[in-house]
Design an enzyme around this catalytic site. Sequence first.
Site, PDB file in Angstrom:
ATOM      1  N   ARG A   1     -30.392  18.380  26.795  1.00 48.71           N
ATOM      2  CA  ARG A   1     -30.178  17.614  28.018  1.00 48.71           C
ATOM      3  C   ARG A   1     -31.174  16.480  27.932  1.00 48.71           C
ATOM      4  O   ARG A   1     -32.380  16.707  27.912  1.00 48.71           O
ATOM      5  CB  ARG A   1     -30.486  18.441  29.259  1.00 48.71           C
ATOM      6  CG  ARG A   1     -29.541  19.562  29.498  1.00 48.71           C
ATOM      7  CD  ARG A   1     -29.633  20.022  30.949  1.00 48.71           C
ATOM      8  NE  ARG A   1     -28.302  20.112  31.468  1.00 48.71           N
ATOM      9  CZ  ARG A   1     -27.986  20.201  32.753  1.00 48.71           C
ATOM     10  NH1 ARG A   1     -28.914  20.190  33.674  1.00 48.71           N
ATOM     11  NH2 ARG A   1     -26.733  20.291  33.136  1.00 48.71           N
TER      12      ARG A   1
ATOM     13  N   HIS B   1     -21.126  13.786  30.296  1.00 49.87           N
ATOM     14  CA  HIS B   1     -21.453  15.198  30.504  1.00 49.87           C
ATOM     15  C   HIS B   1     -20.295  16.051  29.974  1.00 49.87           C
ATOM     16  O   HIS B   1     -19.582  16.711  30.727  1.00 49.87           O
ATOM     17  CB  HIS B   1     -21.649  15.422  32.016  1.00 49.87           C
ATOM     18  CG  HIS B   1     -22.410  16.663  32.350  1.00 49.87           C
ATOM     19  ND1 HIS B   1     -22.943  17.506  31.411  1.00 49.87           N
ATOM     20  CD2 HIS B   1     -22.747  17.204  33.564  1.00 49.87           C
ATOM     21  CE1 HIS B   1     -23.561  18.510  32.015  1.00 49.87           C
ATOM     22  NE2 HIS B   1     -23.460  18.345  33.311  1.00 49.87           N
TER      23      HIS B   1
ATOM     24  N   GLN C   1     -19.693  19.842  30.805  1.00 50.23           N
ATOM     25  CA  GLN C   1     -19.212  20.024  32.174  1.00 50.23           C
ATOM     26  C   GLN C   1     -17.698  19.826  32.223  1.00 50.23           C
ATOM     27  O   GLN C   1     -16.971  20.618  32.838  1.00 50.23           O
ATOM     28  CB  GLN C   1     -19.907  19.022  33.102  1.00 50.23           C
ATOM     29  CG  GLN C   1     -19.501  19.151  34.555  1.00 50.23           C
ATOM     30  CD  GLN C   1     -19.952  20.468  35.161  1.00 50.23           C
ATOM     31  OE1 GLN C   1     -21.114  20.799  35.100  1.00 50.23           O
ATOM     32  NE2 GLN C   1     -19.036  21.225  35.732  1.00 50.23           N
TER      33      GLN C   1
ATOM     34  N   ASP D   1     -19.203  14.421  43.078  1.00 52.00           N
ATOM     35  CA  ASP D   1     -20.537  14.588  42.488  1.00 52.00           C
ATOM     36  C   ASP D   1     -21.503  13.786  43.358  1.00 52.00           C
ATOM     37  O   ASP D   1     -21.074  12.981  44.204  1.00 52.00           O
ATOM     38  CB  ASP D   1     -20.505  14.070  41.030  1.00 52.00           C
ATOM     39  CG  ASP D   1     -21.818  14.287  40.277  1.00 52.00           C
ATOM     40  OD1 ASP D   1     -22.663  15.087  40.744  1.00 52.00           O
ATOM     41  OD2 ASP D   1     -22.006  13.649  39.216  1.00 52.00           O
TER      42      ASP D   1
ATOM     43  N   CYS E   1     -19.767  19.497  40.240  1.00 53.07           N
ATOM     44  CA  CYS E   1     -20.508  19.964  39.056  1.00 53.07           C
ATOM     45  C   CYS E   1     -21.843  20.597  39.410  1.00 53.07           C
ATOM     46  O   CYS E   1     -22.429  21.294  38.575  1.00 53.07           O
ATOM     47  CB  CYS E   1     -20.718  18.809  38.095  1.00 53.07           C
ATOM     48  SG  CYS E   1     -21.633  17.460  38.848  1.00 53.07           S
TER      49      CYS E   1
ATOM     50  N   ARG F   1     -19.310  27.169  33.240  1.00 47.84           N
ATOM     51  CA  ARG F   1     -20.187  26.437  32.323  1.00 47.84           C
ATOM     52  C   ARG F   1     -20.664  27.383  31.224  1.00 47.84           C
ATOM     53  O   ARG F   1     -20.727  27.023  30.055  1.00 47.84           O
ATOM     54  CB  ARG F   1     -21.403  25.867  33.072  1.00 47.84           C
ATOM     55  CG  ARG F   1     -21.126  24.631  33.903  1.00 47.84           C
ATOM     56  CD  ARG F   1     -20.803  23.433  33.040  1.00 47.84           C
ATOM     57  NE  ARG F   1     -21.870  23.162  32.077  1.00 47.84           N
ATOM     58  CZ  ARG F   1     -22.979  22.496  32.354  1.00 47.84           C
ATOM     59  NH1 ARG F   1     -23.167  22.006  33.554  1.00 47.84           N
ATOM     60  NH2 ARG F   1     -23.894  22.288  31.416  1.00 47.84           N
TER      61      ARG F   1
HETATM   62  N1  NVA Z   1     -24.245  12.939  38.068  1.00 50.18           N
HETATM   63  C1  NVA Z   1     -25.291  13.940  38.131  1.00 50.18           C
HETATM   64  C2  NVA Z   1     -24.906  15.125  37.311  1.00 50.18           C
HETATM   65  C3  NVA Z   1     -25.893  16.241  37.298  1.00 50.18           C
HETATM   66  C4  NVA Z   1     -25.468  17.416  36.449  1.00 50.18           C
HETATM   67  C5  NVA Z   1     -26.591  13.325  37.685  1.00 50.18           C
HETATM   68  O1  NVA Z   1     -26.607  12.604  36.685  1.00 50.18           O
HETATM   69  O2  NVA Z   1     -27.607  13.550  38.316  1.00 50.18           O
END
Ligand code: NVA
Length: 231
Positions: A25, A52, A55, A148, A188, A216
Amino acid sequence: KLGVRESVADVARVLSRYVDVIMARVFAHHDIEELARYSRVPVINGLSDYNHPCQALADLFTIYEKRSELQGLKLAYVGDGSNNVATSLLFAASKVGMHMSVGAPVGYQPHPAVLRLAQEEAARQGSTITVTPDPVEAVRGADVIYTDVWTSMGQEEEAEIRRRIFPPYQVNSALLAQASPDVIVMHCLPAHRGEEITDEVMDGPHSVVFDQAENRLHAQKAVLVALLGKG
Ligand code: NVA
Protein backbone atom coordinates in the site's frame (compact mmCIF):
# COMPACT_ATOMS: atom_id res chain seq x y z
CA LYS A 1 8.30 5.93 4.86
CA LEU A 2 9.01 4.04 1.66
CA GLY A 3 11.85 5.53 -0.37
CA VAL A 4 13.24 7.83 2.31
CA ARG A 5 15.92 5.87 4.21
CA GLU A 6 16.45 3.53 1.29
CA SER A 7 15.53 3.84 -2.36
CA VAL A 8 12.37 2.07 -3.51
CA ALA A 9 14.50 0.06 -5.93
CA ASP A 10 16.70 -1.23 -3.12
CA VAL A 11 13.68 -2.05 -0.96
CA ALA A 12 12.36 -4.13 -3.88
CA ARG A 13 15.72 -5.88 -4.30
CA VAL A 14 15.99 -6.73 -0.59
CA LEU A 15 12.38 -7.89 -0.16
CA SER A 16 12.75 -10.08 -3.25
CA ARG A 17 15.35 -12.08 -1.32
CA TYR A 18 13.02 -12.56 1.65
CA VAL A 19 9.55 -13.23 0.32
CA ASP A 20 7.59 -14.88 -2.51
CA VAL A 21 5.33 -11.93 -3.22
CA ILE A 22 5.14 -8.27 -2.22
CA MET A 23 1.85 -6.50 -1.60
CA ALA A 24 2.31 -2.81 -0.99
CA ARG A 25 0.00 0.00 0.00
CA VAL A 26 1.79 3.08 -1.17
CA PHE A 27 1.00 6.72 -1.44
CA ALA A 28 2.37 7.71 -4.83
CA HIS A 29 1.53 5.31 -7.65
CA HIS A 30 5.03 5.55 -9.12
CA ASP A 31 6.33 3.81 -5.97
CA ILE A 32 4.37 0.66 -6.81
CA GLU A 33 5.65 0.83 -10.38
CA GLU A 34 9.20 1.25 -9.09
CA LEU A 35 8.79 -1.72 -6.73
CA ALA A 36 7.54 -3.85 -9.62
CA ARG A 37 10.39 -2.73 -11.86
CA TYR A 38 13.10 -3.82 -9.43
CA SER A 39 11.45 -6.77 -7.69
CA ARG A 40 12.13 -10.34 -8.71
CA VAL A 41 8.88 -11.50 -7.12
CA PRO A 42 5.33 -10.43 -8.04
CA VAL A 43 4.21 -7.05 -6.69
CA ILE A 44 0.55 -6.46 -5.84
CA ASN A 45 -0.83 -2.94 -5.69
CA GLY A 46 -2.65 -2.86 -2.35
CA LEU A 47 -3.67 0.78 -2.85
CA SER A 48 -2.16 3.83 -4.47
CA ASP A 49 -3.26 7.38 -5.08
CA TYR A 50 -4.01 6.40 -8.71
CA ASN A 51 -5.97 3.18 -8.35
CA HIS A 52 -7.11 0.35 -6.12
CA PRO A 53 -7.29 -2.84 -8.19
CA CYS A 54 -7.67 -5.36 -5.33
CA GLN A 55 -10.69 -3.44 -4.15
CA ALA A 56 -12.26 -3.60 -7.59
CA LEU A 57 -11.67 -7.36 -7.79
CA ALA A 58 -13.38 -7.84 -4.43
CA ASP A 59 -16.18 -5.57 -5.61
CA LEU A 60 -16.85 -7.59 -8.75
CA PHE A 61 -16.81 -10.75 -6.65
CA THR A 62 -19.32 -9.22 -4.24
CA ILE A 63 -21.66 -8.14 -7.03
CA TYR A 64 -21.41 -11.58 -8.60
CA GLU A 65 -22.12 -13.21 -5.24
CA LYS A 66 -25.28 -11.11 -4.86
CA ARG A 67 -26.56 -11.15 -8.44
CA SER A 68 -25.02 -14.30 -10.02
CA GLU A 69 -24.01 -12.23 -13.06
CA LEU A 70 -22.03 -9.14 -13.98
CA GLN A 71 -22.51 -8.48 -17.68
CA GLY A 72 -25.28 -6.00 -18.40
CA LEU A 73 -25.76 -4.86 -14.81
CA LYS A 74 -25.59 -1.13 -14.13
CA LEU A 75 -23.22 0.21 -11.51
CA ALA A 76 -23.61 3.84 -10.48
CA TYR A 77 -20.63 5.45 -8.79
CA VAL A 78 -21.60 8.61 -6.95
CA GLY A 79 -19.03 11.02 -5.51
CA ASP A 80 -15.45 11.76 -6.51
CA GLY A 81 -15.23 10.13 -9.92
CA SER A 82 -11.55 10.92 -10.25
CA ASN A 83 -10.25 9.03 -7.23
CA ASN A 84 -8.37 5.74 -6.98
CA VAL A 85 -11.44 3.59 -6.29
CA ALA A 86 -13.49 5.09 -9.12
CA THR A 87 -10.58 4.61 -11.51
CA SER A 88 -10.27 0.90 -10.75
CA LEU A 89 -14.03 0.42 -10.91
CA LEU A 90 -14.07 1.98 -14.39
CA PHE A 91 -11.42 -0.48 -15.55
CA ALA A 92 -13.06 -3.46 -13.82
CA ALA A 93 -16.67 -2.76 -14.82
CA SER A 94 -15.76 -2.20 -18.45
CA LYS A 95 -13.75 -5.45 -18.60
CA VAL A 96 -16.75 -7.52 -17.52
CA GLY A 97 -19.29 -5.66 -19.64
CA MET A 98 -21.09 -3.86 -16.86
CA HIS A 99 -22.65 -0.50 -17.56
CA MET A 100 -21.27 2.21 -15.34
CA SER A 101 -22.51 5.71 -14.74
CA VAL A 102 -20.44 8.15 -12.76
CA GLY A 103 -22.36 10.89 -10.97
CA ALA A 104 -19.73 13.45 -10.03
CA PRO A 105 -19.40 17.21 -9.92
CA VAL A 106 -17.56 18.96 -12.73
CA GLY A 107 -13.89 19.05 -11.76
CA TYR A 108 -14.17 15.68 -9.98
CA GLN A 109 -15.09 13.51 -12.92
CA PRO A 110 -12.91 10.68 -14.24
CA HIS A 111 -9.58 11.62 -15.81
CA PRO A 112 -10.05 11.79 -19.60
CA ALA A 113 -7.38 9.13 -20.24
CA VAL A 114 -8.98 6.72 -17.76
CA LEU A 115 -12.43 7.37 -19.18
CA ARG A 116 -11.26 6.79 -22.73
CA LEU A 117 -9.66 3.45 -21.88
CA ALA A 118 -12.75 2.33 -19.98
CA GLN A 119 -15.10 3.43 -22.75
CA GLU A 120 -13.05 1.65 -25.40
CA GLU A 121 -13.07 -1.56 -23.37
CA ALA A 122 -16.80 -1.21 -22.60
CA ALA A 123 -17.53 -0.81 -26.31
CA ARG A 124 -15.68 -4.08 -26.97
CA GLN A 125 -17.72 -5.80 -24.25
CA GLY A 126 -21.05 -4.28 -25.31
CA SER A 127 -21.60 -1.96 -22.36
CA THR A 128 -21.53 1.79 -21.84
CA ILE A 129 -19.73 4.13 -19.48
CA THR A 130 -21.33 7.51 -18.89
CA VAL A 131 -20.54 10.54 -16.76
CA THR A 132 -23.03 13.07 -15.47
CA PRO A 133 -23.03 15.82 -12.87
CA ASP A 134 -26.54 14.72 -11.89
CA PRO A 135 -26.52 12.07 -9.12
CA VAL A 136 -30.17 11.19 -9.70
CA GLU A 137 -29.56 10.54 -13.39
CA ALA A 138 -26.53 8.43 -12.47
CA VAL A 139 -28.45 6.08 -10.17
CA ARG A 140 -31.59 5.76 -12.27
CA GLY A 141 -32.20 2.07 -12.85
CA ALA A 142 -28.91 1.14 -11.17
CA ASP A 143 -28.39 -2.36 -9.79
CA VAL A 144 -25.46 -1.18 -7.69
CA ILE A 145 -24.78 2.17 -6.07
CA TYR A 146 -21.19 2.71 -5.00
CA THR A 147 -19.64 5.57 -3.11
CA ASP A 148 -16.36 6.47 -1.44
CA VAL A 149 -14.98 9.27 0.70
CA TRP A 150 -15.10 12.76 -0.77
CA THR A 151 -11.51 13.43 0.23
CA SER A 152 -8.96 10.75 -0.64
CA MET A 153 -5.38 10.23 0.41
CA GLY A 154 -3.21 13.24 -0.24
CA GLN A 155 -6.17 15.61 -0.65
CA GLU A 156 -6.58 16.43 3.04
CA GLU A 157 -6.04 20.16 2.57
CA GLU A 158 -9.01 20.21 0.15
CA ALA A 159 -11.34 18.55 2.67
CA GLU A 160 -13.16 21.77 3.56
CA ILE A 161 -13.97 22.81 0.00
CA ARG A 162 -14.93 19.25 -0.89
CA ARG A 163 -17.31 19.17 2.07
CA ARG A 164 -19.08 22.14 0.49
CA ILE A 165 -19.19 20.72 -3.06
CA PHE A 166 -20.20 17.10 -2.49
CA PRO A 167 -23.36 17.09 -0.29
CA PRO A 168 -25.71 16.71 -3.32
CA TYR A 169 -23.86 13.43 -3.98
CA GLN A 170 -24.58 11.90 -0.59
CA VAL A 171 -25.95 8.36 -0.82
CA ASN A 172 -29.08 8.60 1.30
CA SER A 173 -32.58 7.15 1.24
CA ALA A 174 -33.86 9.77 -1.20
CA LEU A 175 -31.17 8.89 -3.73
CA LEU A 176 -31.71 5.18 -3.20
CA ALA A 177 -35.38 5.60 -4.07
CA GLN A 178 -34.31 6.54 -7.62
CA ALA A 179 -32.52 3.22 -8.24
CA SER A 180 -33.82 -0.33 -8.79
CA PRO A 181 -35.93 -1.58 -5.84
CA ASP A 182 -33.39 -4.32 -5.18
CA VAL A 183 -30.33 -2.10 -5.58
CA ILE A 184 -27.28 -3.00 -3.52
CA VAL A 185 -25.13 -0.32 -1.92
CA MET A 186 -21.36 -0.60 -1.73
CA HIS A 187 -18.53 1.37 -0.14
CA CYS A 188 -14.86 0.42 -0.05
CA LEU A 189 -14.46 1.72 3.52
CA PRO A 190 -13.43 3.49 5.62
CA ALA A 191 -16.68 5.46 5.42
CA HIS A 192 -17.29 8.97 6.64
CA ARG A 193 -20.80 8.34 7.88
CA GLY A 194 -22.97 11.41 7.54
CA GLU A 195 -20.90 12.68 4.61
CA GLU A 196 -20.89 10.49 1.51
CA ILE A 197 -23.26 7.91 3.03
CA THR A 198 -25.88 8.08 5.77
CA ASP A 199 -26.11 5.65 8.69
CA GLU A 200 -29.59 4.75 7.47
CA VAL A 201 -28.26 3.51 4.13
CA MET A 202 -25.04 1.99 5.39
CA ASP A 203 -26.85 -0.02 8.06
CA GLY A 204 -29.98 -0.56 5.96
CA PRO A 205 -31.27 -3.57 4.01
CA HIS A 206 -29.64 -2.59 0.69
CA SER A 207 -26.14 -2.31 2.11
CA VAL A 208 -23.67 -5.10 1.32
CA VAL A 209 -20.77 -3.09 2.69
CA PHE A 210 -19.55 -5.61 5.24
CA ASP A 211 -19.86 -8.62 2.90
CA GLN A 212 -17.83 -6.48 0.53
CA ALA A 213 -15.24 -5.85 3.25
CA GLU A 214 -14.97 -9.60 3.93
CA ASN A 215 -14.53 -10.26 0.24
CA ARG A 216 -11.33 -8.23 0.19
CA LEU A 217 -9.84 -11.15 2.07
CA HIS A 218 -11.12 -13.80 -0.33
CA ALA A 219 -10.27 -11.84 -3.48
CA GLN A 220 -6.75 -11.22 -2.29
CA LYS A 221 -6.27 -14.87 -1.39
CA ALA A 222 -7.28 -15.63 -4.98
CA VAL A 223 -4.73 -13.15 -6.30
CA LEU A 224 -2.02 -14.88 -4.25
CA VAL A 225 -3.05 -18.30 -5.52
CA ALA A 226 -2.97 -17.04 -9.11
CA LEU A 227 0.43 -15.39 -8.71
CA LEU A 228 2.07 -18.20 -6.81
CA GLY A 229 0.75 -20.83 -9.21
CA LYS A 230 -0.67 -23.04 -6.50
CA GLY A 231 -4.22 -23.13 -7.86
N1 NVA B 1 -10.39 6.81 -1.92
C1 NVA B 1 -9.93 6.38 -0.62
C2 NVA B 1 -9.80 4.89 -0.60
C3 NVA B 1 -9.35 4.30 0.69
C4 NVA B 1 -9.22 2.80 0.66
C5 NVA B 1 -8.64 7.07 -0.29
O1 NVA B 1 -7.76 7.17 -1.16
O2 NVA B 1 -8.47 7.53 0.82
